[in-house]
Design a protein around this motif. Structure first.
Motif, PDB file in Angstrom:
ATOM      1  N   GLN A  10       0.827  -1.210   0.000  1.00 32.12           N
ATOM      2  CA  GLN A  10       0.000   0.000   0.000  1.00 32.12           C
ATOM      3  C   GLN A  10       0.864   1.264   0.000  1.00 32.12           C
ATOM      4  N   GLN A  11       1.927   1.275   0.777  1.00 28.94           N
ATOM      5  CA  GLN A  11       2.817   2.433   0.814  1.00 28.94           C
ATOM      6  C   GLN A  11       3.518   2.623  -0.532  1.00 28.94           C
ATOM      7  N   LEU A  12       3.946   1.532  -1.127  1.00 29.10           N
ATOM      8  CA  LEU A  12       4.582   1.620  -2.441  1.00 29.10           C
ATOM      9  C   LEU A  12       3.607   2.152  -3.493  1.00 29.10           C
ATOM     10  N   LEU A  13       2.362   1.691  -3.446  1.00 26.05           N
ATOM     11  CA  LEU A  13       1.359   2.172  -4.387  1.00 26.05           C
ATOM     12  C   LEU A  13       1.135   3.677  -4.200  1.00 26.05           C
ATOM     13  N   LYS A  14       1.086   4.121  -2.966  1.00 28.48           N
ATOM     14  CA  LYS A  14       0.935   5.553  -2.679  1.00 28.48           C
ATOM     15  C   LYS A  14       2.089   6.353  -3.285  1.00 28.48           C
ATOM     16  N   GLU A  26      -6.691   8.438  -2.350  1.00 33.79           N
ATOM     17  CA  GLU A  26      -7.163   7.547  -1.299  1.00 33.79           C
ATOM     18  C   GLU A  26      -6.931   6.110  -1.751  1.00 33.79           C
ATOM     19  N   ILE A  27      -6.240   5.354  -0.928  1.00 32.92           N
ATOM     20  CA  ILE A  27      -5.967   3.948  -1.222  1.00 32.92           C
ATOM     21  C   ILE A  27      -6.494   3.128  -0.051  1.00 32.92           C
ATOM     22  N   VAL A  28      -7.428   2.226  -0.360  1.00 40.61           N
ATOM     23  CA  VAL A  28      -8.039   1.390   0.671  1.00 40.61           C
ATOM     24  C   VAL A  28      -7.669  -0.065   0.406  1.00 40.61           C
ATOM     25  N   ILE A  84     -10.017   1.082  -9.775  1.00 39.34           N
ATOM     26  CA  ILE A  84      -9.526   2.432 -10.051  1.00 39.34           C
ATOM     27  C   ILE A  84     -10.694   3.382 -10.282  1.00 39.34           C
ATOM     28  N   HIS A  85     -10.679   4.481  -9.529  1.00 37.96           N
ATOM     29  CA  HIS A  85     -11.652   5.557  -9.694  1.00 37.96           C
ATOM     30  C   HIS A  85     -10.825   6.822  -9.912  1.00 37.96           C
TER      31      HIS A  85
END
Length: 105
Positions: A10-14, A26-28, A84-85
């Protein structure tokens, strides 16, 4: 950029989405609602991103930019599903979109 081995997905995606200059990001982690879940699993995410980079682009073009930025995170053993939104700033009204149900529930 942090090495994939050293940081949670999740941190890498951010960090990767930061290259798209988002004004909203926002990443959930939705992994807990999917088959094979165990505490700490990071395989299913919902991404809401608003960026001027998306101005004038169709949905498929926006998704292509997200895929390109995510790179190797969308490979086997990392992110299995990414809802993805993606919005241009003038489209964003603070909306929240639910992800589809998992076929394995």
């Amino acid at each position: 950029m942090v090495d994939v081995i050293d940081a949670p997905v999740q941190q890498l995606l951010k960090e990767r989405m930061g290259t798209l200059t988002p004004i909203v990001l926002e990443i959930v982690n939705e992994s807990q609602g999917h088959g094979g879940y165990y505490p700490g699993k990071e395989s299913h995410f919902k991404l809401t991103i608003v960026s001027p980079v998306f101005d004038g682009l169709r949905a498929v073009q926006r998704h292509q930019k997200v895929y390109a930025a995510a790179g190797d995170l969308l490979s086997v053993g990392k992110i299995h599903a990414l809802a993805i939104h993606a919005y241009a700033p003038d489209e964003w009204q603070g909306q929240s979109v639910d992800s589809p149900n998992c076929a394995h529930n």
